[in-house]
Design a protein around this motif. Sequence first.
Motif, PDB file in Angstrom:
ATOM      1  N   GLN A 445     -16.048 -54.725  -0.392  1.00  0.00           N
ATOM      2  CA  GLN A 445     -14.923 -54.269   0.222  1.00  0.00           C
ATOM      3  C   GLN A 445     -14.643 -53.372  -1.039  1.00  0.00           C
ATOM      4  OE1 GLN A 445     -12.046 -57.163   0.791  1.00  0.00           O
ATOM      5  NE2 GLN A 445     -12.925 -57.684   2.971  1.00  0.00           N
TER       6      GLN A 445
ATOM      7  N   GLY B  78     -12.778 -42.523   0.507  1.00  0.00           N
ATOM      8  CA  GLY B  78     -12.763 -43.714  -0.932  1.00  0.00           C
ATOM      9  C   GLY B  78     -12.655 -42.504  -1.987  1.00  0.00           C
ATOM     10  N   GLN B  87      -5.840 -48.332   0.568  1.00  0.00           N
ATOM     11  CA  GLN B  87      -7.098 -48.686   0.338  1.00  0.00           C
ATOM     12  C   GLN B  87      -7.796 -49.541   1.221  1.00  0.00           C
ATOM     13  OE1 GLN B  87      -8.104 -49.986  -3.778  1.00  0.00           O
ATOM     14  NE2 GLN B  87      -7.610 -47.921  -4.505  1.00  0.00           N
ATOM     15  N   ARG B  91     -10.780 -48.197   3.789  1.00  0.00           N
ATOM     16  CA  ARG B  91     -12.171 -49.120   3.829  1.00  0.00           C
ATOM     17  C   ARG B  91     -12.531 -49.459   5.405  1.00  0.00           C
ATOM     18  NH1 ARG B  91     -16.246 -50.463   3.876  1.00  0.00           N
ATOM     19  NH2 ARG B  91     -17.450 -51.861   2.591  1.00  0.00           N
ATOM     20  N   GLN B  94     -13.735 -46.660   6.987  1.00  0.00           N
ATOM     21  CA  GLN B  94     -15.202 -46.611   6.915  1.00  0.00           C
ATOM     22  C   GLN B  94     -16.111 -47.269   7.813  1.00  0.00           C
ATOM     23  OE1 GLN B  94     -16.788 -47.516   3.122  1.00  0.00           O
ATOM     24  NE2 GLN B  94     -17.962 -45.324   2.800  1.00  0.00           N
ATOM     25  N   GLU B  95     -15.598 -48.458   7.757  1.00  0.00           N
ATOM     26  CA  GLU B  95     -16.513 -49.377   8.486  1.00  0.00           C
ATOM     27  C   GLU B  95     -16.566 -49.146   9.927  1.00  0.00           C
ATOM     28  OE1 GLU B  95     -17.491 -51.575   6.197  1.00  0.00           O
ATOM     29  OE2 GLU B  95     -18.632 -53.030   7.534  1.00  0.00           O
ATOM     30  N   VAL B 237     -14.740 -55.991   6.345  1.00  0.00           N
ATOM     31  CA  VAL B 237     -13.284 -55.741   6.478  1.00  0.00           C
ATOM     32  C   VAL B 237     -12.601 -56.504   7.595  1.00  0.00           C
ATOM     33  CG1 VAL B 237     -11.958 -53.775   6.554  1.00  0.00           C
ATOM     34  CG2 VAL B 237     -14.085 -53.657   5.529  1.00  0.00           C
TER      35      VAL B 237
END
Lengths: 468, 493, 276
Positions: A445, B78, B87, B91, B94-95, B237
Amino acid sequence: MRILELRLLPTLAVGRLGGSPSPMDNYEAVVDPAHPLEHRQLIPAETFEVNTRTGEIVRVFVPTKVRFTVKNLVRPVAPFLEVWARTSPTTLVPLTTGLLRSNKLSATDVSWRVHVANLKLTRRTGEDNDRIEAETSDITDHSRRELRGTCINFWKGKYLPLGWVQYIKPTKDFPEIRLRFTPGKGLVYGSSRRRPGSGLRRDPNLADVLYNGRHANSWLGHSDKNSDPLTTVPSPIYAHTPSDRQNSRGYIDDECDGIVEVSLNAGGNVLSAQARIGAGPPHYAPDSFPVRTVADELEQALYGPVISRSEADPDKVEEIVRRAFETVRLMNTAVLNGNVEVKGQLNLSSNMVAQDNLDTNRSSDPVMDPALVDNLALLNLHQNVLTALRSGTAPWITDVLRNYDEVGDLTDVGRRKMPALMRGADGRHLALTRRQIDLIRKVGQGPIFSERPRPKKGNRVSRKRGRP
Amino acid sequence: MSASGQLSSYSRHLRWLSVSIPQPSRPTARATVPAQDPFAFPPSETNWHDHAVMLLHIAAEIEHALMVEYLFAAYTLGGPQVPPQHQMLVRRWQEVILGVAKEEMGHLITVQNVLTLLGAPINLRRTDYSWTIDFYPFRFTLERLAPDTLATFVCAESPAKWTHASATLIRRLAKVEARHVVNRVGILYGRLVKLLARRDLLPDSVFDASTKPYQATFDVWGRGYRSGQRGQQAGNVARTLLPEVLIYAVDSRESAVNALSEVGEQGEAVDSDLPVHTTSGGRRAPDEEDSHFVRFSTIFRQLYQLPPRHRQLVARPVGPNPSTAYQPESAESDSTWISHKEARMWSHLFNLRYRMLLVNLSHAYRLPDPADQGPTAKGSLVNRTFGEMYNLRAIAGQLVQLPADAGRRSGLLAGPPFEMPYTLDLPDREKERWLLHQDLLEAARNLVARLQANARGEAADYLNALANSDQIAGQQIDRMLATSSRAIPVGAT
Amino acid sequence: MKIEAKNLTAQLLHRARGNPPSTLANSAISNCFPGLEFDFRNIWRRLFVGIELHEADNIVVAVDPRSPYKSLLHHRLLKVADQPTIVPVVGPLDGGTGRAVRLTSPPDNPDGVWTLEWSNAMAAIVHKYAGRKTRVRCEFTARKAMNAVGLKTDTKRKVVYLRVRSIFAKNSGGATIPVIDSEAVLPGELTQSLCSPWQNDYRECLCYYWASSRPDYVNVELDDDGVSTGNNWLSLKREPKEYFLNAGSPALITYAGLFREWQSRLRFIIGGRDAD
């Protein structure tokens, strides 16, 4: 500096059996930064030569070559245990003759006790009289003590040699307080119903006959019962007669584990500390390390299954992947995958496919597509994962890791999770510790928010990597 | 290079009976909704089998393009400028986007399988002009993730009927005129499914089941991202679901029709007017259809809920359409020349690994699955293909941290260029294909050595490992070429 | 030279001068089935004060005769703080349809469940309760159960609250130190469930899943077919290079060979190849 507390380090030391009188030298197993996908290099390192008669370290040297055997005998791994002293609320320092002196003490105020045992017999038979134990009295001198494993059911005068301990005599050059444990030679001992020496036919497998197999419920002829849930898992796992897998031949080895205790009598106030020792087989691929280790168990037990953000270190993830890669590299993966045929031979090997079938009646299909699982093809893949991780890329592999509570999932998808083809402590497909998985997840992460680190001048390799 | 005056070579095949006239100045408004049965007349220069192959070629290029665009956008997410409170969200996006890209890869592979079933060559090309034809929703553009980029993604995957309140806003941002929007990807698959189902146009004999050993299967290419795991959280995540990579090997008309239907459906939402789902509390409804449309819409909504000044901060300032080829600065240019030397070398390395990926994949399609179910060199090609995906990710990670221009004047960062190689043709003979791998490895060695000269830190670690990995791969190929002709599988085409 | 007293990992993994890497806990395998250096599952046997568990199963194998829980002998621990100790086993059945079903195997395992390893199953509970006064809710089978039992809603349970023992010792100040507590694990117990003798494991168990300590496939190289070829580690001869799939093959080191000549027969593997 007042001595507030003692610690004996490392708190768990692994000894490894070997018949050579010359204990294993020290070495480092390091990753070559220029060839990070090759095997770790074994580099000779600072080694102590101990005079076993005087107990003194007579020289420190770096061997020219790392040698694991001498004259066809394996060199035993004989760890030193060091005494450390807490001299402030926060700090440990080595206990030396100097520190003792400044506390008006000397090396003779230090005493040691060692208690090791081999309970393999008693674990099976349930008989207390089958316990093999060696316990020293207080050791304050520097002579080498043999650890003689005694047992009520041994023939009179017989003992199981479990190795030696020696309180190393501190000297001007080596003033630290330490003990050395040298494990047994790796010999096999046996049992008999007739008194040894009374015309007993010699079993060439055995170094000696120790155990009296005459009494009821004897280790000789013991049989693990299939339906007994109290037996070892797996069972039966002992030397057996050729005709009956369950029927014990009464063999005994010289492995053991136990406790070393050091005490310091500081004017009536006795400080003490313990450490664990064990004697196991050699580490036969010393440039490779297991993916899940005793250290991982202990860390999880100490700190729990969740890591803090500050512990999310990418180097630790790389080390896990490297260890997986090191293990896979030494496995015939096509065979372990359960490919029906391997190079024209029918594959009836003991592997997870066979175990799943045996234990749960799961249909015996290969785990992954048989075309994919050649050892070298899988190595390519692991190498590429390792390569990408070294760029600082967040690990993306979490999705394919097996969670601890997914070990019962024997579907194709479940069995293909990582680590694959290996067996875990519960007998099903291996899962990493929850703490290891949490580490990989947390590192995964992380990095997308960082700036490119400004490299230090001359820092050609980013971090101290590749030390196990 | 402005492509607005160019047309794809597919165009004339598709449009010869169409009433619409190409309007190059307004490419996105040129949608053609065929009013009549598209199979009423035979095509212009092809028969129906060849026409089906052509449509599959288009499908492959669209899937390939979408995959690359999504990957690019995801890689830009990012950076240190992301406000800390966002954040975790970023994140997660993005996943999710990487997951969609993985699914597009599954589509791409399934389309290659259908091509193989029809006895046609696979198509891993990606032409720059495919957007000029009917089915492709947008001009191919690599852009950092921002509200308008995301809006184009939502539109690209939108269902035929999409009248939700947010549709107007999203279409406006995507610069799409609402009246003309159709899901052209959906229409393409719809037409393919209809055509493949027509026994009168395509006889059973064109579906060649004996090609199956040459096709990609889920078992080999799926990497555990599989049906049945839907609903399971992705590991990295929290509250992100695993992608579901659909890879179908096909051996009949029915299986081909089913495969293409499934692939078509994964893009668009089944219920056309599905509102964008909320993820309040992070829980998705278990019955939620996780179409790409829904996933992108959700991200869009979350992005739009950020304060306006934060919306542009979720991705690094990566220049659009990064290019290694020198281009004079001009107002019209929509590409970013990577003039920063180190960044350009990394960009070349990226392009080279991209080619290696495609060559490995393409080569794997030439080798049949072994009859005895044992490992062959094909396994290495498959694993190397995945290895190159990891490399692309790693190199993209380096690029988005490097300046685009030598003087750092633009303030833009470099990004993965995804420039296509001059050719993707494989040599006809097996031995020469392995020699091609050696050529590419040598090119990589040269580039890596130049980059190593100045690399520090993690970049240096990575390059050392890459050089080491390439060295091992090269030795293995040498060994195969040196030993015997048995290294060259018999029957390889 | 100094070590932070609080840095427990550094003390656990302290490399004493002169000690090679193979002396450390991170060189010892922990996928213990049963293990090589240790059967580390044994550290959990006395996790709950008053009872003793099997190292690899959820059955109570011994009880403290003075303990109020002595009636729990041979009962099974099903849940701790609502965390199950077992999981269902699911997969395609041999001779079945390929569809995943609950894999039951009567009479031993009629419910189709598997006991998780304590290390992972209890990790959060250990972290929260170990060494503390607070007791934790434990659900046992209501009756003795020699066979595995599943978590059926209608199964009668016996609920008791037990204290969780710390497996680590404490110093005089009450701080945890990273050494296994002498009451939790007695000398000999970390190795008691390993093979006897250990050599036996190397032949019959074929425990490939410890390959970095006990290799399986060595001297590997690419063959003419583009795939790997190599030796069994246990092969008596290294040429011609062949991997024997039959564990009973006379080409492999025999039991007698392992008992008598393991030191000369078993080769150290460095760089994937036989060390000289």
